[in-house]
Structure formats: structure tokens, C-alpha cells
Design a protein around this motif. Sequence first.
Motif, short mmCIF file in Angstrom:
data_model
loop_
_atom_site.label_atom_id
_atom_site.label_comp_id
_atom_site.label_asym_id
_atom_site.label_seq_id
_atom_site.Cartn_x
_atom_site.Cartn_y
_atom_site.Cartn_z
N LEU A 209 -23.57 1.34 12.98
CA LEU A 209 -24.13 1.11 11.54
C LEU A 209 -23.25 0.84 11.06
N TYR A 210 -21.62 0.26 10.87
CA TYR A 210 -21.16 -0.72 10.44
C TYR A 210 -21.83 -1.66 9.72
N LEU A 211 -22.58 -1.92 11.14
CA LEU A 211 -22.99 -3.77 11.16
C LEU A 211 -24.82 -3.63 9.82
N ALA A 212 -24.97 -2.10 10.18
CA ALA A 212 -25.97 -2.20 8.84
C ALA A 212 -26.38 -2.11 7.48
N THR A 223 -14.06 0.77 6.21
CA THR A 223 -14.12 -0.39 5.97
C THR A 223 -13.59 -1.20 6.96
N PHE A 224 -14.62 -1.72 8.81
CA PHE A 224 -13.85 -2.48 8.80
C PHE A 224 -13.65 -3.90 8.82
N ILE A 225 -14.91 -4.69 8.17
CA ILE A 225 -15.20 -6.12 7.95
C ILE A 225 -15.49 -6.17 6.84
N THR A 226 -15.61 -7.67 5.94
CA THR A 226 -16.40 -7.81 5.45
C THR A 226 -17.68 -7.97 4.91
N PRO A 227 -18.79 -8.06 4.15
CA PRO A 227 -19.51 -8.33 3.89
C PRO A 227 -20.37 -9.22 4.89
N VAL A 266 -28.67 -2.98 21.67
CA VAL A 266 -28.28 -2.42 20.25
C VAL A 266 -28.97 -3.54 19.47
N ALA A 267 -29.64 -2.83 18.08
CA ALA A 267 -30.28 -3.39 17.80
C ALA A 267 -29.96 -2.81 16.41
N VAL A 268 -29.84 -4.12 14.80
CA VAL A 268 -29.68 -3.53 13.43
C VAL A 268 -30.61 -3.43 12.65
N VAL A 269 -30.91 -2.59 12.17
CA VAL A 269 -32.39 -2.95 10.50
C VAL A 269 -30.99 -2.83 9.67
N PRO A 270 -30.92 -3.64 8.24
CA PRO A 270 -29.52 -3.89 7.98
C PRO A 270 -30.30 -2.94 6.51
#
Length: 307
Positions: A209-212, A223-227, A266-270
Motif C-alpha cells: 500500500l505504501y507504493l500505492a 512515511t517510508f520513502i519520498t513520493p 504483487v501489483a500496485v494501482v496508484p
Amino acid sequence: MDIQAILEEIEKEVRPLLGEGKVADYIPALANVDPKQFGMAVTLLDGTQYGVGESGKRFSIQSISKVFTFTLALHAYGPELYKRVGREPSGSPFNSLVQLEYEHGIPRNPFINAGAIVVTDSLITHFGDDYTALETIMGFIRDISDEPSVTIDPEVARSEMEHGYRNLALAHLMKSFDNIDNEVRTVVQTYFKHCAVTMSASELSRAVLYLANGGTDPITQHTFITPQQSKRINAVMLTCGHYDASGDFAFHVGLPGKSGVGGGIVAVVPGKMGICVWSPALNEQGNSLAGTRALELFTTKTGFSIF
């Protein structure tokens, strides 16, 4: 949109594919996994979860862990990391020695084995030793999945180390080009350990989810990383997340994704959700056969593609 109903439709449609392909039998501990299993899970940004099949059953995440180590290394080193590992599609099998030789020990991207070994080496250097690096990786995975019980399967890790000649060869080759700082065996052993993490599809759909959400967990607000870093990781997942079938995956599925030879993807829908599908039988490129089809059906039925 009724996501649960869509997942149930997909499960019915992929059922005839279950068992086609073959499990990753070159890792003895994975050779006996039942190839006819299937699970799929979706987690929305608000934490709502949907699942079908064996979405709660843990499996060996294998190369999906490379997304998490790449995240930590990018956070630690920023753009400096790209001096040691590229961000281009390889177009070659995930364990190719040939490409590494003619590119002077700089792996094409962090998702092929050589790239992930360099990333693991960089984390050992950054955190001071292999124990601290592995503890940090595990802590990060537990944080993003919000699941403190996530652990490593020691039998899988041992099995990989006992048969990991090619990965040791990749690491030795990179060491000869001065692109591995630490002791080769230690680095490869640490790499195998994080590949031997076991998680379920529902835990993994939550974990990405953090990548979405631009690098911030939308539920805990951590917050783990910047946008910008999140955008870069998603880009590399889209172009390199499925080895030499990455173009095909982008074409058919149209989402940033990462596969593992344990049968997970795994897949991400931003801006919307994290997804994970698991089915252990793999296609010729080492990606889940039924899982890839399930994700294609999902983006077709929902319209949730980045294209």
C-alpha cells in the motif's frame, strides 16, 4: 464496483489453468508445493480487504522481497545506489551471468538476482553487519504489512543455499569487478534468507500500500520513502518486475508488479489499492501462470490499469 464479485468471477475463470506450468523444483523445498492452489487479495487504501481462494495461506515470497530491499536501499543511498545497480530491463533470464560479464559487474536492475544481491550487499554495508541488515529488512516487512508474525522459512533458506551455485557465481563475478563489498557467502546467505520470507496474498496486498500512496502507509500514516522514490520503484516494477517477460506483463496487465518463483505476484494501482495473487505453477519465464492471467482479467474487468 463490487470487487469481491469480480475476484470470485476471476477465480472461476482461471480454475482451468490451475496446475498448468510447473513449480520451482530447482529449489527442493519448493518442489513439493501443490501446483493447483490459487489465492487472490486486494487491499484498498482505507484498509478494506477482499479475497478469494487461499488468500490467507502463507507461501514463499521469493523475489517479491526484492521490492522491499530496493525500497530500503533507495531510502539509505538515494540516487547513489544507481552507480552499483541499473534500472533498465534486462531482456535476459533473471540469473544470467553473460550479461553481467559484458556489463562489467553492474547488474541491469535491482529485480534480477545479481541486482538484488548488490542491493543486499549495500544494506549489509549501511547497517554494519548481516544480522542488523536482515533484522531491519524483517522489521520493515512487518511494519508495511502491519503483521508482526511474518517470518523466514529456515528450510527454504537452507535449501536455496545448498543449491545456490549460480547465485554464488553471480556474486563472485561481481566481487571480481569490485561491486560486492562484503564477504560473498554472507551476502548471498542474507539474500536467500529474505527471499525465504513467507506471507499470504492478503498480507502482501496490504504490504504494498505504501507504493500505492506515494511512499506513505495510508493506514498508519508512516512515511517510508519520498513520493519521488515511490514513483521510481513503481516504474522499475513496471519495466523490470517480471524478468524477460516484463514487457508482456505491462502489455497484458498494465500495472507495476513484481513476481516471485514461489508463485506470488504483487501489483500496485496508484492511488487506489495493493493486489496480490498466488498460484505456484510457473510459466517459462518463471512467473505464476494462473496469477498473470488473473491480474490481466482484473485490470480488464475493473479498468484499473495505469494505461
